[in-house]
Design a protein around this motif. Structure first.
Motif, PDB file in Angstrom:
ATOM      1  N   ALA A 121     -12.975  52.807   2.907  1.00  0.00           N
ATOM      2  CA  ALA A 121     -12.009  53.481   3.615  1.00  0.00           C
ATOM      3  C   ALA A 121     -11.625  54.548   2.756  1.00  0.00           C
ATOM      4  O   ALA A 121     -11.104  55.578   2.938  1.00  0.00           O
ATOM      5  N   LEU A 122     -11.661  54.318   1.304  1.00  0.00           N
ATOM      6  CA  LEU A 122     -11.116  55.469   0.564  1.00  0.00           C
ATOM      7  C   LEU A 122     -12.317  56.613   0.476  1.00  0.00           C
ATOM      8  O   LEU A 122     -11.861  57.748   0.456  1.00  0.00           O
ATOM      9  N   ARG A 123     -13.523  56.144   0.588  1.00  0.00           N
ATOM     10  CA  ARG A 123     -14.477  57.288   0.670  1.00  0.00           C
ATOM     11  C   ARG A 123     -14.145  58.255   1.930  1.00  0.00           C
ATOM     12  O   ARG A 123     -14.126  59.350   2.047  1.00  0.00           O
ATOM     13  N   GLU A 124     -13.908  57.275   3.004  1.00  0.00           N
ATOM     14  CA  GLU A 124     -13.310  58.150   4.187  1.00  0.00           C
ATOM     15  C   GLU A 124     -12.405  59.095   4.049  1.00  0.00           C
ATOM     16  O   GLU A 124     -12.369  60.331   4.667  1.00  0.00           O
ATOM     17  N   ARG A 125     -11.105  58.619   3.390  1.00  0.00           N
ATOM     18  CA  ARG A 125      -9.978  59.436   3.328  1.00  0.00           C
ATOM     19  C   ARG A 125     -10.403  60.674   2.479  1.00  0.00           C
ATOM     20  O   ARG A 125      -9.825  61.734   2.699  1.00  0.00           O
ATOM     21  N   LEU A 126     -11.110  60.454   1.398  1.00  0.00           N
ATOM     22  CA  LEU A 126     -11.550  61.609   0.496  1.00  0.00           C
ATOM     23  C   LEU A 126     -12.375  62.542   1.044  1.00  0.00           C
ATOM     24  O   LEU A 126     -12.203  63.665   0.883  1.00  0.00           O
ATOM     25  N   ALA A 127     -13.346  62.191   2.013  1.00  0.00           N
ATOM     26  CA  ALA A 127     -14.013  63.008   2.767  1.00  0.00           C
ATOM     27  C   ALA A 127     -13.149  63.967   3.603  1.00  0.00           C
ATOM     28  O   ALA A 127     -13.282  65.121   3.941  1.00  0.00           O
ATOM     29  N   VAL A 128     -12.039  63.121   4.399  1.00  0.00           N
ATOM     30  CA  VAL A 128     -11.167  64.043   5.205  1.00  0.00           C
ATOM     31  C   VAL A 128     -10.165  64.851   4.401  1.00  0.00           C
ATOM     32  O   VAL A 128      -9.895  66.093   4.704  1.00  0.00           O
ATOM     33  N   ALA A 129      -9.833  64.353   3.194  1.00  0.00           N
ATOM     34  CA  ALA A 129      -9.187  65.303   2.289  1.00  0.00           C
ATOM     35  C   ALA A 129      -9.998  66.541   1.853  1.00  0.00           C
ATOM     36  O   ALA A 129      -9.502  67.256   1.635  1.00  0.00           O
ATOM     37  N   GLU A 130     -11.088  66.302   1.422  1.00  0.00           N
ATOM     38  CA  GLU A 130     -11.916  67.458   0.769  1.00  0.00           C
ATOM     39  C   GLU A 130     -12.136  68.359   1.931  1.00  0.00           C
ATOM     40  O   GLU A 130     -12.249  69.673   1.989  1.00  0.00           O
TER      41      GLU A 130
END
Length: 177
Positions: free
Chosen positions: A140-149
């Motif tokens: 979930a954190l990787r997904e949020r990071l990808a969206v933020a990036e």
């Protein structure tokens, strides 16, 4: 001595094994088939030649002494065998006691190991659940990071093209949260 007495003595000697000690001396015995006399052991002249065989020349006292010596040897041998059997039984009893105590110790160790195995298996299950939870959280954190990036890259692209304004930056920050 009469013929039947001699035959009885010879037969007694033979059944007690005394005949083996006197095998070198001929002794007479009556034939059961026809009542005639023959020579025991096939040696020399026996009573069949008209006399009493040499095996029967032992006196009653000598025969009794010989029998007593045989009985004494037999009694010593039996006592020795009894003692040997007693020692063997004691040895087997000791081995059985030792094996029984080893069985008890191994069963106790097996029970301890089973408890330890259950404890480790429960700990492994807890760790596996924790690992699964952390893996899901990391995903979930990787997904949020990808969206933020992606939002940050889009914002940088807009600023570089000169079209960026403050409203777009606020929208990009809102999607990151």
């Amino acid at each position: 001595m009469q013929r039947d007495d001699i035959a009885t003595l010879v037969c007694q000697c033979h059944t007690l094994g005394a005949a083996a000690d006197f095998a070198h001396e001929p002794s007479s015995y009556p034939s059961t088939a026809d009542g005639s006399w023959g020579t025991y052991g096939g040696h020399g002249t026996g009573a069949g030649a008209g006399g009493v065989g040499a095996g029967a020349s032992m006196g009653t006292g000598e025969l009794e002494q010989h029998q007593a010596a045989r009985d004494e040897r037999k009694a010593r041998r039996q006592a020795s065998n009894r003692e040997s059997a007693r020692r063997a039984r004691a040895r087997r009893r000791g081995q059985l006691d030792e094996l029984s105590s080893r069985v008890a110790a191994l069963r106790a160790a097996n029970a301890r190991l089973a408890v330890e195995l259950n404890r480790v298996a429960a700990a492994l299950a807890r760790e596996a659940r924790e690992n699964a939870r952390l893996s899901a959280e990391a995903g979930a954190l990787r997904e949020r990071l990808a969206v933020a990036e992606a939002a940050a890259a889009a914002a940088v692209d807009r600023e570089a093209s000169g079209k960026g304004d403050a409203g777009d930056e606020a929208a990009a920050e809102a999607t990151v949260d």
